[in-house]
Design an enzyme around this catalytic site. Structure first.
Site, PDB file in Angstrom:
ATOM      1  N   ARG A 243       0.815  -1.247   0.000  1.00 45.64           N
ATOM      2  CA  ARG A 243       0.000   0.000   0.000  1.00 45.64           C
ATOM      3  C   ARG A 243       0.831   1.272   0.000  1.00 45.64           C
ATOM      4  NH1 ARG A 243      -3.203  -3.061   3.636  1.00 45.64           N
ATOM      5  NH2 ARG A 243      -4.984  -3.932   2.526  1.00 45.64           N
TER       6      ARG A 243
ATOM      7  N   LYS B 164       2.245  11.524 -11.123  1.00 41.29           N
ATOM      8  CA  LYS B 164       1.351  10.610 -11.863  1.00 41.29           C
ATOM      9  C   LYS B 164       2.127   9.337 -12.152  1.00 41.29           C
ATOM     10  CE  LYS B 164      -1.893  13.249 -14.677  1.00 41.29           C
ATOM     11  NZ  LYS B 164      -2.223  13.507 -16.094  1.00 41.29           N
TER      12      LYS B 164
ATOM     13  N   GLU C  51       7.527  17.774 -25.258  1.00 39.43           N
ATOM     14  CA  GLU C  51       6.853  18.193 -24.007  1.00 39.43           C
ATOM     15  C   GLU C  51       7.359  19.568 -23.558  1.00 39.43           C
ATOM     16  OE1 GLU C  51       4.270  16.439 -22.653  1.00 39.43           O
ATOM     17  OE2 GLU C  51       4.680  14.295 -22.822  1.00 39.43           O
TER      18      GLU C  51
ATOM     19  N   LYS D 289       5.360  23.048 -14.727  1.00 30.87           N
ATOM     20  CA  LYS D 289       4.633  21.873 -14.227  1.00 30.87           C
ATOM     21  C   LYS D 289       4.381  21.989 -12.731  1.00 30.87           C
ATOM     22  CE  LYS D 289       3.740  17.175 -14.483  1.00 30.87           C
ATOM     23  NZ  LYS D 289       3.864  15.952 -15.239  1.00 30.87           N
TER      24      LYS D 289
ATOM     25  N   GLU E  85      -5.737  16.649 -10.739  1.00 33.24           N
ATOM     26  CA  GLU E  85      -6.285  16.903 -12.069  1.00 33.24           C
ATOM     27  C   GLU E  85      -7.787  17.121 -12.076  1.00 33.24           C
ATOM     28  OE1 GLU E  85      -4.207  14.789 -15.190  1.00 33.24           O
ATOM     29  OE2 GLU E  85      -5.973  14.911 -16.456  1.00 33.24           O
TER      30      GLU E  85
ATOM     31  N   ARG F 114      -4.666  21.188 -14.001  1.00 38.35           N
ATOM     32  CA  ARG F 114      -3.700  20.165 -14.391  1.00 38.35           C
ATOM     33  C   ARG F 114      -4.072  19.530 -15.730  1.00 38.35           C
ATOM     34  NH1 ARG F 114      -0.399  15.781 -10.702  1.00 38.35           N
ATOM     35  NH2 ARG F 114       0.916  15.084 -12.419  1.00 38.35           N
TER      36      ARG F 114
ATOM     37  N   ASN G  52      -2.374  18.176 -20.532  1.00 38.66           N
ATOM     38  CA  ASN G  52      -2.707  17.160 -21.537  1.00 38.66           C
ATOM     39  C   ASN G  52      -2.839  17.743 -22.934  1.00 38.66           C
ATOM     40  OD1 ASN G  52      -2.885  14.877 -19.790  1.00 38.66           O
ATOM     41  ND2 ASN G  52      -4.760  15.762 -18.979  1.00 38.66           N
TER      42      ASN G  52
ATOM     43  N   HIS H 185      -2.404  15.582 -26.020  1.00 39.72           N
ATOM     44  CA  HIS H 185      -2.364  14.175 -25.599  1.00 39.72           C
ATOM     45  C   HIS H 185      -3.593  13.367 -25.997  1.00 39.72           C
ATOM     46  CE1 HIS H 185       1.167  15.430 -23.436  1.00 39.72           C
ATOM     47  NE2 HIS H 185       1.374  14.218 -22.951  1.00 39.72           N
TER      48      HIS H 185
ATOM     49  N   HIS I 144      -2.251  10.394 -27.735  1.00 36.38           N
ATOM     50  CA  HIS I 144      -2.371   9.040 -27.164  1.00 36.38           C
ATOM     51  C   HIS I 144      -3.028   8.085 -28.162  1.00 36.38           C
ATOM     52  CE1 HIS I 144      -2.010  10.046 -22.580  1.00 36.38           C
ATOM     53  NE2 HIS I 144      -0.840   9.916 -23.176  1.00 36.38           N
TER      54      HIS I 144
ATOM     55  N   HIS J 123       6.610   8.643 -27.257  1.00 36.36           N
ATOM     56  CA  HIS J 123       5.503   9.385 -26.651  1.00 36.36           C
ATOM     57  C   HIS J 123       5.516  10.835 -27.147  1.00 36.36           C
ATOM     58  CE1 HIS J 123       2.609  10.780 -23.719  1.00 36.36           C
ATOM     59  NE2 HIS J 123       3.476  11.697 -23.305  1.00 36.36           N
TER      60      HIS J 123
HETATM   61  P1  NAD Z   1      11.294   6.055 -22.221  1.00 32.38           P
HETATM   62  O1  NAD Z   1      11.330   5.959 -20.766  1.00 32.38           O
HETATM   63  O2  NAD Z   1      10.400   5.157 -22.970  1.00 32.38           O
HETATM   64  O3  NAD Z   1      12.776   5.926 -22.776  1.00 32.38           O
HETATM   65  C1  NAD Z   1      12.997   6.034 -24.156  1.00 32.38           C
HETATM   66  C2  NAD Z   1      14.199   5.221 -24.610  1.00 32.38           C
HETATM   67  O4  NAD Z   1      15.395   5.891 -24.240  1.00 32.38           O
HETATM   68  C3  NAD Z   1      14.276   3.846 -24.021  1.00 32.38           C
HETATM   69  O5  NAD Z   1      14.665   2.952 -25.032  1.00 32.38           O
HETATM   70  C4  NAD Z   1      15.368   3.944 -22.971  1.00 32.38           C
HETATM   71  O6  NAD Z   1      16.049   2.729 -22.843  1.00 32.38           O
HETATM   72  C5  NAD Z   1      16.257   5.011 -23.550  1.00 32.38           C
HETATM   73  N1  NAD Z   1      16.985   5.854 -22.610  1.00 32.38           N
HETATM   74  C6  NAD Z   1      16.517   6.440 -21.488  1.00 32.38           C
HETATM   75  N2  NAD Z   1      17.453   7.226 -20.954  1.00 32.38           N
HETATM   76  C7  NAD Z   1      18.539   7.145 -21.747  1.00 32.38           C
HETATM   77  C8  NAD Z   1      19.812   7.753 -21.726  1.00 32.38           C
HETATM   78  N3  NAD Z   1      20.150   8.635 -20.791  1.00 32.38           N
HETATM   79  N4  NAD Z   1      20.690   7.430 -22.710  1.00 32.38           N
HETATM   80  C9  NAD Z   1      20.336   6.574 -23.693  1.00 32.38           C
HETATM   81  N5  NAD Z   1      19.147   5.980 -23.775  1.00 32.38           N
HETATM   82  C10 NAD Z   1      18.240   6.270 -22.810  1.00 32.38           C
HETATM   83  O7  NAD Z   1      10.892   7.505 -22.742  1.00 32.38           O
HETATM   84  P2  NAD Z   1      10.513   8.888 -22.119  1.00 32.38           P
HETATM   85  O8  NAD Z   1      10.264   9.699 -23.319  1.00 32.38           O
HETATM   86  O9  NAD Z   1      11.447   9.361 -21.089  1.00 32.38           O
HETATM   87  O10 NAD Z   1       9.144   8.612 -21.352  1.00 32.38           O
HETATM   88  C11 NAD Z   1       7.958   8.343 -22.015  1.00 32.38           C
HETATM   89  C12 NAD Z   1       6.925   7.884 -21.024  1.00 32.38           C
HETATM   90  O11 NAD Z   1       6.694   8.905 -20.061  1.00 32.38           O
HETATM   91  C13 NAD Z   1       5.596   7.565 -21.653  1.00 32.38           C
HETATM   92  O12 NAD Z   1       5.166   6.301 -21.218  1.00 32.38           O
HETATM   93  C14 NAD Z   1       4.677   8.645 -21.127  1.00 32.38           C
HETATM   94  O13 NAD Z   1       3.361   8.211 -20.994  1.00 32.38           O
HETATM   95  C15 NAD Z   1       5.297   8.961 -19.808  1.00 32.38           C
HETATM   96  N6  NAD Z   1       4.952  10.286 -19.297  1.00 32.38           N
HETATM   97  C16 NAD Z   1       4.476  10.361 -18.038  1.00 32.38           C
HETATM   98  C17 NAD Z   1       4.145  11.586 -17.501  1.00 32.38           C
HETATM   99  C18 NAD Z   1       3.686  11.682 -16.087  1.00 32.38           C
HETATM  100  O14 NAD Z   1       3.265  12.756 -15.660  1.00 32.38           O
HETATM  101  N7  NAD Z   1       3.761  10.614 -15.329  1.00 32.38           N
HETATM  102  C19 NAD Z   1       4.301  12.756 -18.246  1.00 32.38           C
HETATM  103  C20 NAD Z   1       4.807  12.647 -19.540  1.00 32.38           C
HETATM  104  C21 NAD Z   1       5.119  11.400 -20.045  1.00 32.38           C
HETATM  105 ZN    ZN Z   2       3.159  13.447 -22.174  1.00 32.79          ZN
END
Ligand code: NAD
Ligand code: ZN
Length: 359
Positions: free
Chosen positions: A118, A139, A181, A222, A232, A236, A240, A243, A247, A260
């Site tokens: 939990r 999130k 972003e 942010k 949200e 907040r 999006n 998105h 999405h 993404h």
């Molecule tokens: P990711 O985590 O999918 O990483 C992308 C790729 O880069 C992967 O193949 C990883 O292995 C590689 N990688 C990561 N760091 C690296 C580095 N320093 N050097 C070399 N390679 C590296 O991509 P992302 O764009 O960071 O994240 C996307 C995700 O974030 C999505 O799932 C999205 O939904 C989520 N997201 C969440 C929020 C939130 O508020 N929680 C906001 C925006 C996006």
């Molecule tokens: Zn996003």
């Protein structure tokens, strides 16, 4: 970041793990287990940077568990594997976990932290540009085959340790993904900043100090929004922007097959087209954004690959949708977002317009 229930720090800088972790010495020494969940690609490139100081400061051997790289880690199987690992090594509520990787790793590990017994404390150690957005704000989520981020929670970390030296190994496509972003944050907050961003000849040439400035600015935008509306219910939702359609592109193309941020970039153009259609925003902004994104190398091919009916089936499942209506974040002006109900006809028109530009 100050939310109603939690205050936490976001540290941004080069090679900061040791100095930032030392501020948490007491908490880390008290923990019965310390676990790093790390994206498998990041593990090889940067794993030691975190593990070594963490072992020294916590005074114990740190357990490391590698997750599949990128978006594929946001599957229910990974979520279960993380829980199994925590149980096998005897973790309790006195354990602390770390997420080292991009937004995908942060999302799944945050969800594990929020659900293991939990809820146990966790630290976000993001390694992508996009993570200036994803690691801040609490999130967490995993994907369901029927939709992105369909299973998740709001759960704030103990702190965010953003070591920008890890960005040096990011592939170009991930730079683009992250910068989408950043552009989103500019669109919802600051016309001048947007102008500055879109005028860059290429994101590949940006210096690390400029990245640092963008990331800090993105985090500030942010933070202000999350502080006002953690769950949200109101402002907040503006984060999006891009998105809803984005999405749908991401889910219909297949998680991990398009980044993404690239999906969001496409969604941003659609959001501006819709804003213009509804006569909220001056004509020409969508086209200007489309041209700038094309110049930077964003691909719009996926818009040609998916019909509007397929995309609509995903958009109707969007978390902002209710009673079958499509709720989009639109812009009244650059820097001034608003929520709007959009008809199927409106989205179809924007989709068709974008297809014409791409062809
Ligand atoms: P990711 O985590 O999918 O990483 C992308 C790729 O880069 C992967 O193949 C990883 O292995 C590689 N990688 C990561 N760091 C690296 C580095 N320093 N050097 C070399 N390679 C590296 O991509 P992302 O764009 O960071 O994240 C996307 C995700 O974030 C999505 O799932 C999205 O939904 C989520 N997201 C969440 C929020 C939130 O508020 N929680 C906001 C925006 C996006
Ligand atoms: Zn996003």
């Amino acid at each position: 970041i100050d939310t109603k229930h939690k205050h936490y720090e976001v540290y941004v800088g080069s090679h900061i793990y040791e100095s930032a972790l030392s501020l948490y010495t007491h908490q880390l020494q008290k923990a019965d287990h310390v676990v790093i969940f790390v994206d498998e690609v990041v593990a090889n490139l940067h794993g030691e940077k975190l593990q070594k100081p963490l072992e020294t400061i916590s005074g114990k051997a740190v357990h490391v568990f590698k997750l599949p790289a990128g978006e594929s880690s946001k599957a229910v199987e990974t979520f279960m594997a993380c829980h199994s690992f925590l149980l096998e090594i005897g973790c309790t509520r006195k354990s602390i976990i770390f997420a080292l990787g991009g937004g995908a790793c942060g999302d799944v590990v945050g969800f594990v932290a929020s659900t293991f017994m939990r809820g146990i404390p966790f630290f976000q150690c993001p390694t992508t540009i996009l993570a200036h957005d994803s690691a801040v704000g609490g999130k967490t989520a995993i994907n369901h085959p029927q939709g992105k981020n369909m299973i998740g929670s709001f759960y704030q970390p103990e702190a965010v340790l953003f070591d920008v030296s890890t960005l040096s190994t990011l592939p170009q496509q991930e730079i683009l993904s992250g910068m989408a972003e950043v552009i989103k944050h500019a669109l919802i907050s600051d016309q001048q900043w947007l102008q500055e961003l879109l005028e860059f000849p290429s994101f590949a040439d940006i210096s690390s100090t400029q990245y640092l400035a963008f990331l800090v600015k993105g985090i500030q935008v942010k933070a202000a929004i999350v502080e006002e509306d953690e769950y949200e219910q109101s402002v907040r939702k503006y984060l999006n922007l891009g998105h809803t359609y984005g999405h749908a592109i991401e889910a219909s193309t297949g998680f991990g097959k398009i980044t993404h941020g690239e999906s969001v970039a496409i969604g941003l153009v659609i959001a501006l087209l819709l804003s213009e259609e509804k006569q909220l925003l001056d004509q020409g902004n969508a086209r200007k954004l489309f041209e700038a994104l094309t110049k930077f190398g964003y691909s719009f091919d996926s818009v040609l690959e998916h019909g509007i009916d397929e995309l609509l089936s995903y958009m109707k499942r969007d978390k902002k949708a209710s009673f079958g209506e499509l709720h989009f974040v639109l812009l009244e002006q650059i820097g001034k977002p608003c929520m709007n109900i959009v008809s199927v006809e409106d989205v179809t028109l924007a989709h068709e317009q974008l297809r014409k530009w791409i062809k």
